[in-house]
Design a protein around this motif. Structure first.
Motif: not given
Length: 355
Positions: A119-139
Protein backbone atom coordinates in the motif's frame (compact mmCIF):
# COMPACT_ATOMS: atom_id res chain seq x y z
CA UNK A 1 -2.21 6.67 -47.04
CA UNK A 2 -5.11 8.82 -45.81
CA UNK A 3 -4.58 8.48 -42.05
CA UNK A 4 -3.44 11.47 -40.01
CA UNK A 5 -1.44 11.51 -36.76
CA UNK A 6 -2.97 12.74 -33.53
CA UNK A 7 -2.90 16.48 -33.07
CA UNK A 8 -1.82 17.56 -29.58
CA UNK A 9 -4.02 20.63 -29.16
CA UNK A 10 -6.53 18.68 -27.00
CA UNK A 11 -4.34 15.93 -25.55
CA UNK A 12 -4.38 16.27 -21.77
CA UNK A 13 -3.68 12.87 -20.19
CA UNK A 14 -0.87 11.51 -22.33
CA UNK A 15 2.78 11.45 -21.27
CA UNK A 16 3.78 11.73 -24.93
CA UNK A 17 4.34 15.10 -26.58
CA UNK A 18 5.59 16.78 -29.72
CA UNK A 19 9.29 16.01 -30.34
CA UNK A 20 11.77 18.85 -30.34
CA UNK A 21 12.45 19.95 -33.96
CA UNK A 22 16.15 19.06 -33.73
CA UNK A 23 15.26 15.65 -32.30
CA UNK A 24 12.81 15.01 -35.12
CA UNK A 25 15.43 15.87 -37.75
CA UNK A 26 18.06 13.66 -36.11
CA UNK A 27 15.62 10.76 -35.88
CA UNK A 28 14.89 10.90 -39.59
CA UNK A 29 18.57 11.09 -40.45
CA UNK A 30 19.48 7.94 -38.49
CA UNK A 31 16.29 6.01 -39.13
CA UNK A 32 18.03 3.01 -40.74
CA UNK A 33 21.07 2.76 -38.42
CA UNK A 34 20.97 -0.13 -35.95
CA UNK A 35 22.30 0.60 -32.44
CA UNK A 36 21.90 -3.13 -31.74
CA UNK A 37 25.11 -3.72 -33.71
CA UNK A 38 27.37 -0.82 -32.66
CA UNK A 39 30.45 -2.20 -34.40
CA UNK A 40 28.70 -1.97 -37.78
CA UNK A 41 27.05 1.36 -36.99
CA UNK A 42 29.66 3.31 -34.98
CA UNK A 43 28.13 6.76 -35.51
CA UNK A 44 24.87 5.83 -33.80
CA UNK A 45 26.86 4.05 -31.07
CA UNK A 46 28.69 7.31 -30.37
CA UNK A 47 25.38 9.17 -30.18
CA UNK A 48 24.06 6.61 -27.71
CA UNK A 49 27.13 7.10 -25.52
CA UNK A 50 26.53 10.85 -25.67
CA UNK A 51 22.88 10.44 -24.67
CA UNK A 52 23.80 8.14 -21.78
CA UNK A 53 26.43 10.61 -20.57
CA UNK A 54 23.85 13.40 -20.45
CA UNK A 55 21.25 11.20 -18.77
CA UNK A 56 23.90 10.37 -16.19
CA UNK A 57 24.43 14.08 -15.56
CA UNK A 58 20.67 14.51 -15.12
CA UNK A 59 20.51 11.66 -12.61
CA UNK A 60 23.68 12.17 -10.59
CA UNK A 61 25.59 9.17 -11.96
CA UNK A 62 29.36 9.68 -12.08
CA UNK A 63 30.47 6.76 -14.26
CA UNK A 64 27.48 5.91 -16.45
CA UNK A 65 26.45 2.56 -17.81
CA UNK A 66 23.25 2.18 -19.76
CA UNK A 67 21.55 2.54 -23.10
CA UNK A 68 18.61 4.13 -24.91
CA UNK A 69 15.78 1.64 -24.52
CA UNK A 70 12.43 1.41 -26.27
CA UNK A 71 10.76 2.97 -23.24
CA UNK A 72 10.12 2.73 -19.53
CA UNK A 73 8.62 -0.74 -19.83
CA UNK A 74 11.82 -2.20 -21.27
CA UNK A 75 13.96 -0.37 -18.72
CA UNK A 76 11.86 -1.60 -15.81
CA UNK A 77 11.92 -5.16 -17.12
CA UNK A 78 15.70 -4.95 -17.43
CA UNK A 79 15.98 -3.75 -13.83
CA UNK A 80 14.02 -6.76 -12.63
CA UNK A 81 16.06 -9.06 -14.88
CA UNK A 82 19.38 -7.69 -13.61
CA UNK A 83 18.28 -8.09 -9.99
CA UNK A 84 17.08 -11.64 -10.60
CA UNK A 85 20.46 -12.56 -12.07
CA UNK A 86 22.28 -11.74 -8.81
CA UNK A 87 19.59 -13.02 -6.44
CA UNK A 88 20.66 -15.96 -4.32
CA UNK A 89 17.10 -17.19 -3.92
CA UNK A 90 15.45 -19.75 -6.20
CA UNK A 91 12.15 -17.95 -5.60
CA UNK A 92 13.02 -14.24 -5.87
CA UNK A 93 10.49 -11.51 -5.28
CA UNK A 94 10.20 -7.83 -6.15
CA UNK A 95 8.70 -5.40 -3.64
CA UNK A 96 7.10 -2.25 -5.07
CA UNK A 97 4.41 0.26 -4.05
CA UNK A 98 1.00 -0.26 -5.60
CA UNK A 99 1.59 3.02 -7.45
CA UNK A 100 4.31 1.33 -9.54
CA UNK A 101 3.82 1.23 -13.29
CA UNK A 102 2.05 -1.79 -14.75
CA UNK A 103 5.27 -2.73 -16.55
CA UNK A 104 6.36 -4.42 -13.30
CA UNK A 105 3.44 -6.81 -13.66
CA UNK A 106 4.73 -7.64 -17.13
CA UNK A 107 8.25 -8.09 -15.80
CA UNK A 108 7.13 -10.46 -13.06
CA UNK A 109 5.14 -12.54 -15.53
CA UNK A 110 7.94 -12.70 -18.10
CA UNK A 111 10.74 -13.38 -15.65
CA UNK A 112 8.99 -15.73 -13.24
CA UNK A 113 9.45 -13.62 -10.12
CA UNK A 114 6.88 -12.81 -7.46
CA UNK A 115 5.67 -9.21 -7.44
CA UNK A 116 4.64 -7.91 -4.02
CA UNK A 117 2.68 -4.67 -4.31
CA UNK A 118 2.32 -2.84 -1.01
CA UNK A 119 0.00 0.00 0.00
CA UNK A 120 0.81 3.66 -0.41
CA UNK A 121 0.28 6.24 2.30
CA UNK A 122 -2.53 8.79 2.47
CA UNK A 123 -0.64 11.06 0.05
CA UNK A 124 -0.16 8.32 -2.59
CA UNK A 125 3.54 7.76 -1.83
CA UNK A 126 5.22 4.45 -1.00
CA UNK A 127 4.75 3.49 2.66
CA UNK A 128 8.28 2.73 3.83
CA UNK A 129 7.10 0.62 6.77
CA UNK A 130 4.86 -1.44 4.49
CA UNK A 131 7.73 -1.97 2.07
CA UNK A 132 9.99 -3.03 4.94
CA UNK A 133 7.38 -5.50 6.17
CA UNK A 134 7.08 -7.07 2.70
CA UNK A 135 10.83 -7.54 2.22
CA UNK A 136 12.38 -10.89 3.18
CA UNK A 137 15.41 -13.07 2.43
CA UNK A 138 14.05 -13.81 -1.06
CA UNK A 139 13.69 -10.15 -2.07
CA UNK A 140 15.83 -9.42 -5.14
CA UNK A 141 14.64 -5.87 -5.86
CA UNK A 142 12.96 -2.97 -4.11
CA UNK A 143 11.30 -0.37 -6.36
CA UNK A 144 10.67 3.31 -5.76
CA UNK A 145 8.89 5.72 -8.10
CA UNK A 146 9.99 9.28 -8.73
CA UNK A 147 6.97 10.76 -10.45
CA UNK A 148 4.07 8.28 -10.33
CA UNK A 149 1.98 7.86 -13.45
CA UNK A 150 -1.37 8.53 -11.81
CA UNK A 151 -0.65 11.25 -9.22
CA UNK A 152 2.86 12.53 -9.99
CA UNK A 153 4.14 11.61 -6.53
CA UNK A 154 7.80 11.13 -5.55
CA UNK A 155 8.43 8.25 -3.17
CA UNK A 156 10.86 8.66 -0.22
CA UNK A 157 13.80 7.35 -2.24
CA UNK A 158 16.62 7.49 0.35
CA UNK A 159 14.47 5.67 2.92
CA UNK A 160 13.49 2.97 0.42
CA UNK A 161 17.14 2.64 -0.54
CA UNK A 162 17.99 1.89 3.07
CA UNK A 163 15.33 -0.82 3.19
CA UNK A 164 16.83 -2.41 0.07
CA UNK A 165 20.36 -2.10 1.42
CA UNK A 166 19.47 -3.72 4.75
CA UNK A 167 17.82 -6.61 2.86
CA UNK A 168 20.85 -7.00 0.58
CA UNK A 169 18.52 -6.40 -2.36
CA UNK A 170 18.98 -4.26 -5.44
CA UNK A 171 17.21 -0.90 -5.58
CA UNK A 172 15.54 0.53 -8.69
CA UNK A 173 14.01 3.97 -9.22
CA UNK A 174 11.42 4.49 -11.94
CA UNK A 175 11.73 8.14 -12.98
CA UNK A 176 10.43 7.56 -16.50
CA UNK A 177 8.20 10.65 -16.47
CA UNK A 178 9.49 12.64 -13.51
CA UNK A 179 13.17 12.48 -14.41
CA UNK A 180 13.17 15.66 -16.49
CA UNK A 181 11.25 17.65 -13.86
CA UNK A 182 13.01 16.53 -10.70
CA UNK A 183 16.45 18.13 -11.30
CA UNK A 184 14.76 21.51 -10.81
CA UNK A 185 13.13 20.60 -7.49
CA UNK A 186 14.50 19.90 -4.02
CA UNK A 187 13.52 16.20 -4.01
CA UNK A 188 16.04 13.45 -3.25
CA UNK A 189 15.53 10.90 -6.00
CA UNK A 190 18.63 9.82 -7.93
CA UNK A 191 21.98 7.99 -7.84
CA UNK A 192 23.59 10.79 -5.90
CA UNK A 193 20.92 10.79 -3.20
CA UNK A 194 20.54 7.10 -2.37
CA UNK A 195 22.07 3.64 -3.01
CA UNK A 196 20.28 3.33 -6.35
CA UNK A 197 21.45 0.42 -8.55
CA UNK A 198 19.32 1.05 -11.65
CA UNK A 199 17.10 3.85 -12.87
CA UNK A 200 14.56 4.44 -15.62
CA UNK A 201 14.29 7.86 -17.30
CA UNK A 202 12.53 8.41 -20.63
CA UNK A 203 13.71 11.07 -23.08
CA UNK A 204 10.57 10.48 -25.16
CA UNK A 205 8.33 11.88 -22.42
CA UNK A 206 9.17 15.29 -20.95
CA UNK A 207 12.55 15.10 -22.69
CA UNK A 208 10.83 15.69 -26.08
CA UNK A 209 12.70 12.96 -27.95
CA UNK A 210 10.77 11.01 -30.59
CA UNK A 211 9.31 7.62 -29.70
CA UNK A 212 10.89 5.15 -28.98
CA UNK A 213 13.53 6.60 -26.66
CA UNK A 214 13.52 5.34 -23.09
CA UNK A 215 16.52 5.27 -20.82
CA UNK A 216 18.02 2.47 -18.72
CA UNK A 217 20.89 3.47 -16.43
CA UNK A 218 22.98 1.36 -14.06
CA UNK A 219 25.40 2.37 -11.36
CA UNK A 220 28.11 0.06 -12.74
CA UNK A 221 28.99 -1.75 -15.94
CA UNK A 222 28.71 -5.13 -14.23
CA UNK A 223 24.94 -4.74 -14.33
CA UNK A 224 24.96 -4.53 -18.12
CA UNK A 225 27.37 -7.46 -18.27
CA UNK A 226 24.83 -9.56 -16.36
CA UNK A 227 22.27 -8.77 -19.05
CA UNK A 228 24.53 -9.42 -22.04
CA UNK A 229 24.18 -12.36 -24.42
CA UNK A 230 26.62 -13.41 -27.13
CA UNK A 231 25.85 -12.30 -30.68
CA UNK A 232 28.21 -14.43 -32.82
CA UNK A 233 26.95 -13.44 -36.26
CA UNK A 234 27.19 -9.66 -35.70
CA UNK A 235 30.28 -7.49 -35.78
CA UNK A 236 29.52 -6.74 -32.14
CA UNK A 237 30.13 -9.82 -29.96
CA UNK A 238 27.61 -9.17 -27.16
CA UNK A 239 24.34 -7.33 -26.57
CA UNK A 240 22.83 -6.26 -23.24
CA UNK A 241 19.61 -4.73 -24.53
CA UNK A 242 16.28 -6.53 -24.30
CA UNK A 243 15.45 -5.89 -27.95
CA UNK A 244 17.88 -6.79 -30.72
CA UNK A 245 17.66 -4.63 -33.82
CA UNK A 246 16.70 -1.09 -32.87
CA UNK A 247 16.07 1.93 -35.03
CA UNK A 248 18.68 4.64 -34.72
CA UNK A 249 15.81 7.14 -34.72
CA UNK A 250 15.24 6.84 -31.00
CA UNK A 251 18.91 7.05 -30.10
CA UNK A 252 19.74 9.98 -32.40
CA UNK A 253 16.54 11.77 -31.43
CA UNK A 254 17.34 11.37 -27.75
CA UNK A 255 20.88 12.65 -28.18
CA UNK A 256 19.67 15.66 -30.16
CA UNK A 257 16.87 16.45 -27.69
CA UNK A 258 19.29 16.33 -24.78
CA UNK A 259 21.92 18.41 -26.58
CA UNK A 260 19.37 21.07 -27.47
CA UNK A 261 17.59 21.36 -24.12
CA UNK A 262 19.76 20.30 -21.17
CA UNK A 263 19.56 22.08 -18.94
CA UNK A 264 18.12 25.57 -19.61
CA UNK A 265 15.17 24.57 -21.79
CA UNK A 266 14.22 21.71 -19.50
CA UNK A 267 14.24 24.04 -16.52
CA UNK A 268 12.06 26.53 -18.40
CA UNK A 269 9.65 23.75 -19.32
CA UNK A 270 9.48 22.62 -15.70
CA UNK A 271 8.69 26.13 -14.50
CA UNK A 272 6.04 26.60 -17.19
CA UNK A 273 4.44 23.21 -16.54
CA UNK A 274 4.45 23.72 -12.78
CA UNK A 275 2.78 27.10 -13.22
CA UNK A 276 0.14 25.56 -15.45
CA UNK A 277 -0.54 22.77 -12.95
CA UNK A 278 -0.90 25.25 -10.08
CA UNK A 279 -3.21 27.42 -12.18
CA UNK A 280 -5.40 24.47 -13.13
CA UNK A 281 -5.55 23.11 -9.58
CA UNK A 282 -6.64 26.52 -8.26
CA UNK A 283 -9.29 26.96 -10.97
CA UNK A 284 -10.71 23.49 -10.37
CA UNK A 285 -10.75 24.01 -6.61
CA UNK A 286 -12.57 27.34 -7.04
CA UNK A 287 -15.23 25.46 -9.04
CA UNK A 288 -15.75 22.96 -6.23
CA UNK A 289 -13.86 19.97 -7.59
CA UNK A 290 -11.88 17.80 -5.18
CA UNK A 291 -8.27 18.24 -6.36
CA UNK A 292 -5.21 16.23 -5.37
CA UNK A 293 -2.57 18.86 -4.59
CA UNK A 294 0.01 18.61 -7.42
CA UNK A 295 3.59 17.78 -6.47
CA UNK A 296 4.95 17.52 -10.01
CA UNK A 297 3.02 18.99 -12.97
CA UNK A 298 0.15 16.48 -12.94
CA UNK A 299 -3.34 17.34 -11.71
CA UNK A 300 -5.77 14.65 -10.57
CA UNK A 301 -9.30 15.63 -9.57
CA UNK A 302 -12.81 14.33 -9.07
CA UNK A 303 -14.93 14.70 -12.20
CA UNK A 304 -18.51 13.46 -12.51
CA UNK A 305 -19.08 11.01 -15.33
CA UNK A 306 -21.41 13.34 -17.26
CA UNK A 307 -18.78 16.08 -17.32
CA UNK A 308 -16.04 13.61 -18.17
CA UNK A 309 -18.04 12.37 -21.16
CA UNK A 310 -18.86 15.94 -22.22
CA UNK A 311 -15.15 16.72 -22.29
CA UNK A 312 -14.45 13.60 -24.31
CA UNK A 313 -17.28 14.47 -26.71
CA UNK A 314 -15.68 17.90 -27.17
CA UNK A 315 -12.50 16.19 -28.36
CA UNK A 316 -10.42 16.34 -25.18
CA UNK A 317 -8.17 13.31 -24.79
CA UNK A 318 -8.73 12.62 -21.11
CA UNK A 319 -8.28 9.55 -18.88
CA UNK A 320 -8.90 8.49 -15.29
CA UNK A 321 -6.71 6.99 -12.58
CA UNK A 322 -7.43 3.50 -11.30
CA UNK A 323 -9.35 5.04 -8.39
CA UNK A 324 -11.43 7.23 -10.69
CA UNK A 325 -9.89 10.71 -10.67
CA UNK A 326 -9.50 12.52 -13.97
CA UNK A 327 -5.85 13.29 -14.63
CA UNK A 328 -4.20 16.06 -16.63
CA UNK A 329 -0.48 15.87 -17.34
CA UNK A 330 1.05 19.26 -18.05
CA UNK A 331 3.34 18.13 -20.84
CA UNK A 332 5.35 20.60 -22.96
CA UNK A 333 2.52 20.91 -25.50
CA UNK A 334 -0.07 21.82 -22.84
CA UNK A 335 -0.49 25.60 -22.80
CA UNK A 336 -2.36 27.93 -20.46
CA UNK A 337 -4.77 28.70 -23.30
CA UNK A 338 -5.52 24.97 -23.72
CA UNK A 339 -6.34 24.74 -20.03
CA UNK A 340 -8.60 27.79 -20.18
CA UNK A 341 -10.48 26.26 -23.11
CA UNK A 342 -10.79 22.96 -21.23
CA UNK A 343 -12.22 24.78 -18.22
CA UNK A 344 -14.74 26.47 -20.50
CA UNK A 345 -15.80 23.01 -21.67
CA UNK A 346 -16.36 21.92 -18.06
CA UNK A 347 -18.24 25.13 -17.27
CA UNK A 348 -20.58 24.55 -20.20
CA UNK A 349 -21.15 20.94 -19.12
CA UNK A 350 -21.97 22.07 -15.58
CA UNK A 351 -24.48 24.62 -16.87
CA UNK A 352 -26.07 21.96 -19.05
CA UNK A 353 -26.33 19.66 -16.05
CA UNK A 354 -27.83 22.42 -13.92
CA UNK A 355 -24.85 22.63 -11.57
Amino acid sequence: MDASPQEFDRVLSSMCTRPHPEARAAAERFLADNPGDPATYPAIADLEDRAVDTLAEVTGLDDPAGYVASGGTEANIQAVRAAREVAESDTPNVVAPESAHFSFNKAADLLGVELRLVPVDDDYRADVDAVGAAVDDDTALVVGVAGTTEFGRVDPIPELGLVADEADACFHVDAAWGGFHLPFTDHDWHFGHAPVDTLTIDPHKVGRAPIPAGGFLARDADTLDRLAVETPYLESTAQATLTGTRSGAGVAGAAAALDAQWSAEYEANHERASGNAAYLADELTDRGYDVVDPELPLVAFSLPEAEFEAARDAGWRLSRTGSGEARIVCMPHVTREMLRTFLETLDAARVGAGV
